[in-house]
Motif scaffolding. Structure first.
Motif, PDB file in Angstrom:
ATOM      1  N   UNK A 166       1.096  -1.351  -0.321  1.00 49.11           N
ATOM      2  CA  UNK A 166       0.007  -0.120  -0.337  1.00 49.11           C
ATOM      3  C   UNK A 166       0.852   1.611  -0.196  1.00 49.11           C
ATOM      4  N   UNK A 167       0.861   1.920  -1.017  1.00 46.54           N
ATOM      5  CA  UNK A 167       2.178   2.856  -1.936  1.00 46.54           C
ATOM      6  C   UNK A 167       1.033   4.174  -0.051  1.00 46.54           C
ATOM      7  N   UNK A 168       0.117   4.459  -0.091  1.00 44.42           N
ATOM      8  CA  UNK A 168      -0.637   5.371   0.693  1.00 44.42           C
ATOM      9  C   UNK A 168      -0.349   5.356   2.251  1.00 44.42           C
ATOM     10  N   UNK A 169       0.765   4.413   2.581  1.00 44.91           N
ATOM     11  CA  UNK A 169       1.559   4.025   3.868  1.00 44.91           C
ATOM     12  C   UNK A 169       2.066   3.548   3.890  1.00 44.91           C
ATOM     13  N   UNK A 170       2.549   3.134   3.632  1.00 44.90           N
ATOM     14  CA  UNK A 170       4.344   2.540   3.337  1.00 44.90           C
ATOM     15  C   UNK A 170       5.271   3.143   2.070  1.00 44.90           C
ATOM     16  N   UNK A 171       7.037   2.981   2.227  1.00 49.63           N
ATOM     17  CA  UNK A 171       7.777   3.465   1.417  1.00 49.63           C
ATOM     18  C   UNK A 171       8.260   1.712   1.331  1.00 49.63           C
ATOM     19  N   UNK A 172       8.361   1.524   0.603  1.00 45.61           N
ATOM     20  CA  UNK A 172       9.688   0.811   0.397  1.00 45.61           C
ATOM     21  C   UNK A 172      11.114   0.424   0.051  1.00 45.61           C
ATOM     22  N   UNK A 173      12.523   0.207   1.191  1.00 48.15           N
ATOM     23  CA  UNK A 173      13.457   0.521   0.387  1.00 48.15           C
ATOM     24  C   UNK A 173      14.307  -0.615   0.441  1.00 48.15           C
ATOM     25  N   UNK A 174      15.754  -0.822   0.126  1.00 51.96           N
ATOM     26  CA  UNK A 174      16.317  -1.884  -0.365  1.00 51.96           C
ATOM     27  C   UNK A 174      17.970  -1.614   0.358  1.00 51.96           C
ATOM     28  N   UNK A 175      17.928  -2.064   1.540  1.00 48.31           N
ATOM     29  CA  UNK A 175      19.353  -2.055   2.229  1.00 48.31           C
ATOM     30  C   UNK A 175      20.176  -2.689   1.914  1.00 48.31           C
ATOM     31  N   UNK A 176      21.464  -2.781   2.306  1.00 44.35           N
ATOM     32  CA  UNK A 176      22.439  -4.148   1.918  1.00 44.35           C
ATOM     33  C   UNK A 176      22.118  -4.357   3.706  1.00 44.35           C
ATOM     34  N   UNK A 177      22.766  -5.623   3.546  1.00 44.01           N
ATOM     35  CA  UNK A 177      23.223  -6.167   5.129  1.00 44.01           C
ATOM     36  C   UNK A 177      24.372  -5.837   5.591  1.00 44.01           C
ATOM     37  N   UNK A 178      25.161  -5.028   5.000  1.00 45.38           N
ATOM     38  CA  UNK A 178      26.363  -4.695   5.720  1.00 45.38           C
ATOM     39  C   UNK A 178      25.658  -3.384   6.412  1.00 45.38           C
ATOM     40  N   UNK A 179      25.477  -2.350   5.582  1.00 47.37           N
ATOM     41  CA  UNK A 179      24.994  -1.340   6.291  1.00 47.37           C
ATOM     42  C   UNK A 179      23.929  -1.517   7.330  1.00 47.37           C
ATOM     43  N   UNK A 180      22.888  -2.433   7.495  1.00 44.33           N
ATOM     44  CA  UNK A 180      21.978  -2.742   8.460  1.00 44.33           C
ATOM     45  C   UNK A 180      22.958  -3.536   9.401  1.00 44.33           C
ATOM     46  N   UNK A 181      23.908  -3.761   9.158  1.00 37.53           N
ATOM     47  CA  UNK A 181      25.066  -4.304  10.115  1.00 37.53           C
ATOM     48  C   UNK A 181      25.786  -3.763  11.247  1.00 37.53           C
ATOM     49  N   UNK A 182      26.200  -2.128  10.001  1.00 37.87           N
ATOM     50  CA  UNK A 182      27.304  -1.727  10.801  1.00 37.87           C
ATOM     51  C   UNK A 182      25.734   0.172  11.580  1.00 37.87           C
ATOM     52  N   UNK A 183      24.776  -0.141  11.307  1.00 38.07           N
ATOM     53  CA  UNK A 183      23.944   1.298  12.250  1.00 38.07           C
ATOM     54  C   UNK A 183      22.378   0.755  12.364  1.00 38.07           C
ATOM     55  N   UNK A 184      21.913   1.617  13.584  1.00 41.75           N
ATOM     56  CA  UNK A 184      20.928   1.203  13.597  1.00 41.75           C
ATOM     57  C   UNK A 184      20.050   2.350  13.643  1.00 41.75           C
ATOM     58  N   UNK A 185      20.447   3.019  12.775  1.00 44.30           N
ATOM     59  CA  UNK A 185      19.913   4.526  12.253  1.00 44.30           C
ATOM     60  C   UNK A 185      18.520   4.467  11.217  1.00 44.30           C
ATOM     61  N   UNK A 186      18.744   3.022  10.440  1.00 44.77           N
ATOM     62  CA  UNK A 186      17.377   2.089   9.199  1.00 44.77           C
ATOM     63  C   UNK A 186      16.565   2.065  10.048  1.00 44.77           C
ATOM     64  N   UNK A 187      16.334   1.430  11.660  1.00 43.00           N
ATOM     65  CA  UNK A 187      15.114   1.814  12.278  1.00 43.00           C
ATOM     66  C   UNK A 187      14.418   2.571  12.279  1.00 43.00           C
ATOM     67  N   UNK A 188      14.856   3.859  12.444  1.00 43.65           N
ATOM     68  CA  UNK A 188      13.726   4.736  12.437  1.00 43.65           C
ATOM     69  C   UNK A 188      12.681   4.541  11.814  1.00 43.65           C
TER      70      UNK A 188
END
Length: 516
Positions: free
Chosen positions: A83-105
């Motif tokens: 549902x594009x009215x409610x969600x935005x979809x991003x692709x984030x590499x696992x290395x970025x997921x592992x290096x920071x917590x900022x993506x959780x916001x």
């Protein structure tokens, strides 16, 4: 605490500010039976949830990328479904997921595609566990087939879209037409086509009576392909009578009305030389993300080429857009049609007739280049058409009327393009560059460039004393080996510049330098 329980429950589903008043309870976005009021000796009827709406922010759905190219199709599918009215979809590499917590916001869901024995690195897995502990939702995908995605993403798919996707064939699918030199059955069995059937791009292509697609998610824009027959607007017989290539344009589809032929080429590769010929486009793709509505009479095509790095034009793939423009100019024939650097087709230096766009990616060991070209062939608006100019030229010369059909023009363009690629493969690319310079508008032209300060600490170089934004006049010499503009300033210094995206003006050019 009660307030905390309700707040967590509602915030999970809606960005609302929650307050409580001792009035009759009003059910809003939650089921009161799920709230354990008895812990504070409260009656349901004693409390009201007042909802004052704050600014709406879309929540994020993040797809963890392990192999960028492999998961590109999955990302496109998920983006198309939710549902594009409610969600935005991003692709984030696992290395970025592992290096920071900022993506959780703002992240509502984390989608983890795990297949073929792939595993996440330890840092990524640690942060995913933290996200889960904080109440985030994890969706592990072992497959990207239709049934798996529909089931996993059902809470985030609009109900109307979910209903539309319940059938293999969309209710509003349109017809398209297909030709393959080796026969349709052989084309359908090609590995690239089998991959496409289960991993559709932005525009879906299906065959009549296509079976075993129950696990395929189809885009909202999908075409069911039939073989060509008499009475279709694109005359396949005339096209084939003029086509002399070995592979370019030997497999093609003709679509009556599509968003963009470039969208058809997105996603998994097609066989080398595969072409898409639309009759009309509603969102044709131009350079810099520009979108164009293409009226009837505009001759358009997109074609996909696979280039081997280090071989032939694969050594300098950035030249390809110039070759396509030159191929189109030569296909027109007896008319003073010229090339405006970097990608436009002009009548003399007066009016634009068409243009070229090229997108590239890497798949395996090859460059995959998707090329789009549009030309005002029969449409008099918004400017003027090639056939109008040919008719006028014939009238002035008193000769026999000469016009070119769309089928002839596209076939000749493919012939010319394949011939140029063959020359590059044979070490004769310099002949093509010479032909390009004969067909373009700019030799000896004086233009201004916006010069940039050299960042290197080298006081011997003249460029170091040039302030950013200084304009200097130069003379255009030609294009270099990569298709950049080669120029010479008044001191005799030569260097290459690239265009700024849109604003190169033939009479008063302003272009950015790429110093060599």
């Amino acid at each position: 605490m009660l307030v905390g329980n309700i707040t967590r429950y509602l915030n999970r589903y809606s960005p609302f500010l929650i307050t409580f008043n001792r009035q009759n309870f009003l059910q809003v976005n939650c089921d009161i039976n799920k709230i354990q009021c008895s812990k504070m000796n409260l009656n349901k009827s004693d409390y009201k949830v007042n909802v004052s709406k704050k600014k709406q922010y879309k929540l994020n759905i993040i797809v963890v990328s392990i192999d960028d190219k492999k998961e590109e199709t999955l990302f496109d599918k998920i983006k198309d479904l939710v549902d594009k009215e409610k969600f935005v979809v991003y692709s984030v590499h696992q290395d970025v997921i592992g290096k920071t917590l900022s993506w959780m916001a703002g992240c509502r869901v984390l989608i983890v595609p795990i297949s073929n024995g792939e595993i996440l690195n330890s840092l990524c897995q640690t942060n995913i566990n933290i996200f889960k502990e904080k109440g985030g939702e994890i969706v592990n995908l072992s497959s990207n087939d239709r049934s798996t995605l529909l089931e996993a993403l059902s809470p985030y798919i609009p109900q109307n879209k979910e209903e539309n996707l319940s059938n293999t064939y969309p209710n509003k699918s349109e017809e398209g037409y297909i030709y393959s030199e080796d026969g349709l059955s052989c084309f359908k069995s090609h590995k690239c086509i089998q991959d496409r059937l289960t991993n559709q791009g932005k525009v879906g292509l299906l065959f009549e009576n296509c079976e075993d697609l129950q696990n395929t998610i189809l885009p909202t824009e999908t075409f069911v392909l039939k073989e060509f027959s008499d009475g279709i607007e694109f005359d396949i017989k005339t096209y084939l009578a003029n086509l002399k290539t070995r592979y370019i344009g030997r497999n093609l589809v003709n679509l009556p009305n599509v968003s963009s032929s470039m969208n058809v080429l997105s996603g998994q590769p097609y066989p080398n030389g595969f072409a898409v010929i639309p009759d009309q486009q509603t969102a044709g793709e131009g350079r810099g993300g520009n979108r164009w509505i293409s009226p009837p009479g505009c001759a358009m095509f997109s074609v996909q080429l696979h280039l081997e790095p280090g071989h032939g034009i694969g050594q300098t793939p950035s030249l390809l857009q110039h070759l396509v423009g030159l191929a189109a100019v030569h296909a027109i024939g007896d008319l003073e049609v010229k090339l405006k650097w970097p990608n436009d087709i002009y009548y003399k230096n007066q009016v634009k007739l068409g243009g070229v766009v090229v997108n590239s990616t890497i798949c395996g060991s090859n460059f995959i280049l998707n090329i789009g070209c549009g030309l005002n062939l029969d449409n008099s608006r918004p400017t003027i058409s090639v056939n109008q100019l040919l008719e006028e030229s014939t009238r002035m010369q008193g000769g026999q009327q000469k016009i070119i059909s769309r089928e002839e023009y596209i076939a000749r363009t493919f012939n010319n393009l394949e011939g140029m690629l063959d020359k590059f493969s044979s070490g004769l690319g310099h002949e093509v560059i010479q032909d390009y310079h004969k067909a373009w508008l700019h030799s000896g032209q004086r233009v201004k460039i916006l010069k940039q300060k050299d960042n290197q600490d080298n006081t011997d170089k003249k460029d170091d004393i040039v302030v950013d934004g200084d304009e200097i006049e130069v003379t255009i010499l030609g294009i270099d080996a990569y298709g950049y503009l080669k120029v010479e300033d008044d001191t005799g210094a030569q260097f290459s510049v690239h265009d700024d995206g849109n604003s190169f003006d033939m009479m008063n050019g302003l272009i950015m330098p790429k110093f060599s």
